[in-house]
Design an enzyme around this catalytic site. Structure first.
Site, PDB file in Angstrom:
ATOM      1  N   HIS A   1       0.852  -1.189   0.000  1.00  0.00           N
ATOM      2  CA  HIS A   1       0.000   0.000   0.000  1.00  0.00           C
ATOM      3  C   HIS A   1       0.883   1.233   0.000  1.00  0.00           C
ATOM      4  O   HIS A   1       1.950   1.238   0.616  1.00  0.00           O
ATOM      5  CB  HIS A   1      -0.905   0.003   1.238  1.00  0.00           C
ATOM      6  CG  HIS A   1      -2.041   0.973   1.154  1.00  0.00           C
ATOM      7  ND1 HIS A   1      -1.885   2.310   1.468  1.00  0.00           N
ATOM      8  CD2 HIS A   1      -3.337   0.811   0.800  1.00  0.00           C
ATOM      9  CE1 HIS A   1      -3.058   2.916   1.315  1.00  0.00           C
ATOM     10  NE2 HIS A   1      -3.951   2.036   0.906  1.00  0.00           N
TER      11      HIS A   1
ATOM     12  N   ASP B   1      -7.830  -4.530  -0.488  1.00  0.00           N
ATOM     13  CA  ASP B   1      -8.369  -4.795  -1.816  1.00  0.00           C
ATOM     14  C   ASP B   1      -8.281  -6.271  -2.178  1.00  0.00           C
ATOM     15  O   ASP B   1      -9.147  -6.806  -2.873  1.00  0.00           O
ATOM     16  CB  ASP B   1      -7.639  -3.960  -2.868  1.00  0.00           C
ATOM     17  CG  ASP B   1      -7.787  -2.474  -2.633  1.00  0.00           C
ATOM     18  OD1 ASP B   1      -8.939  -2.019  -2.503  1.00  0.00           O
ATOM     19  OD2 ASP B   1      -6.774  -1.766  -2.557  1.00  0.00           O
TER      20      ASP B   1
END
Length: 435
Positions: free
Chosen positions: A311, A369
């Site tokens: 991320h 995600d």
């Protein structure tokens, strides 16, 4: 501003005859901030920060992220506690109003949302202007933007009551628009909202029910959807939130601002990340192909990326991913998913990545995600709807950030500067004299 001064820093630039003394500011928690607003006036220079990764664009009390430690707080509350003990509507009330509500306050807030879940009946015909195969985000963006044409009785952004009503309308109506977008794409009748259901239950009902038979919402799936919504509700000054604030700084109405946020979220580098995870898994194709894929990811000369891992902000484990991982296995267990090759592939890829020293050393852990894509696929959502669901959740964060910006007396219209690298000043030459 509510932040406290923490001394100052003196900036000296060679060739300039004077220094600039800039104040250092400190928030409640997090790194100190150098206030550069007077830098240009005093030294005649701007700062250069593509992507604004080192620039605070605003002061906010809503969300705090510590990417190094893997911390995410909504109004000071750890995301883990909220996902475990709260509901999406309670979190929505917290983000909007600053405090967790008591029973009476929550009842009033819930009533304010549920009484606005229906859409103006003329909006039904609005959907007919789109092709059946239109991407759901295109439809969502268009219909949300059109809300200002139907609910123009609350567009005075300087009126607190109008802001309150607009917030209720957006939180309540975006799920209805999202569900109708899906129903339109598959040719099924629109299902009207049911205010006797919870927020997550109502959304799953509108997505899956048909008039021909009764529909009972699975409580495990409803709780999973509620967690997904909580985990995606806000995430500090990301691209779509910054877009909403930038649009709002012009005085645009809240429906237009949220439509702008939806457009920004549509990008594959932002809201489309979980859809990209499923596409990656489809490209891998089979569990037996994982080692070859992993080798390509490790190859510096390859352009292959491991989607759903790592991320930009979190340099440690994404705190939302831990919650989503548990939720993922709960959903798969409830649905008895055993024969889906794509889900088997995802679980094996997760196992390998969590045990491979290469990914551990680079802190490439599965992010939110990765797991949300698996959950949504298992629940039967098409990949084209993944980003739409993200928008349903993030609407409450967007409207909270918009409301905070409007109520901030120091807010100004957004106007970034640039480092110009084009041609210097030159004279116009008539066409017949140009070489």
């Amino acid at each position: 501003m509510s932040n406290a001064a923490k001394g100052s820093a003196v900036i000296t630039i060679p060739g300039h005859n004077q220094n600039a003394e800039l104040p250092m500011l400190a928030g409640t928690i997090g790194p100190e901030v150098l206030d550069i607003r007077k830098l240009y006036n005093e030294l005649g220079v701007f700062t250069f920060d593509p992507g604004y990764g080192g620039t605070a664009s605003c002061e906010s009390k809503i969300t705090y992220i510590d990417g190094d430690e893997g911390v995410l707080l909504y109004r000071g509350y750890p995301i883990e506690q909220l996902a475990e003990h709260s509901t999406f509507l309670e979190v929505a009330c917290l983000l909007l109003n600053g405090e967790l509500p008591n029973d009476a306050e929550f009842a009033e807030f819930e009533r304010g949302v549920t009484r606005h879940t229906m859409l103006h009946e003329q909006l039904r015909s609005f959907f007919n202007g789109f092709r059946r195969d239109a991407h759901p985000m295109a439809v969502l963006c268009g219909v949300v933007g059109a809300l200002s044409a139907f609910y123009h009785d609350s567009l005075d952004i300087n009126n607190p009551e109008h802001r309150r009503i607009s917030a209720f309308r957006l939180i309540a109506k975006v799920p209805t628009i999202a569900a109708w977008t899906y129903k339109y794409s598959i040719g099924q009748p629109f299902m009207y909202p049911r205010n006797d259901l919870s927020f997550a239950e109502n959304f799953l009902y509108m997505m899956n029910a048909v008039p021909a038979e009764p529909f009972k919402v699975n409580p495990i799936l409803s709780r999973a959807m509620d967690r997904i919504l909580i985990l995606h509700a806000d995430h500090e000054q990301n691209a779509s939130t910054s877009t909403v604030r930038l649009a709002g700084s012009t005085g645009a109405n809240p429906f237009a601002c949220i439509a702008a946020g939806i457009a920004s979220l549509w990008g594959p580098a932002h809201g489309g990340a979980n859809e990209a995870v499923l596409k990656m898994l489809e490209e891998i194709g089979h569990v037996d192909h994982i080692p070859e894929f992993i080798d390509r990811v490790k190859d510096k000369n390859s352009n292959v990326r491991l989607m759903g891992f790592g991320h930009r902000v979190y340099k440690n484990y994404d705190p939302r991913a831990k919650i989503m991982q548990r939720t993922c296995h709960e959903v798969l267990g409830e649905l008895g998913v055993k024969d889906d090759p794509l889900l088997d592939l995802a679980i094996e890829l997760e196992r390998i990545a969590l045990s491979d020293e290469y990914f551990i050393s680079k802190k490439l852990y599965p992010n939110v995600d990765f797991y949300s894509g698996i959950i949504l696929k298992a629940m039967g959502f098409p990949t084209s709807m993944f980003t739409v669901l993200f928008a349903v959740a993030r609407t409450v964060g967007w409207i909270s950030q918009w409301k905070e910006m409007i109520e901030d007396p120091s807010q100004r219209i957004g106007r970034p500067r640039q480092l110009y690298t084009g041609a210097p000043m030159r004279d116009f030459v008539p066409r017949n004299r140009r070489d």
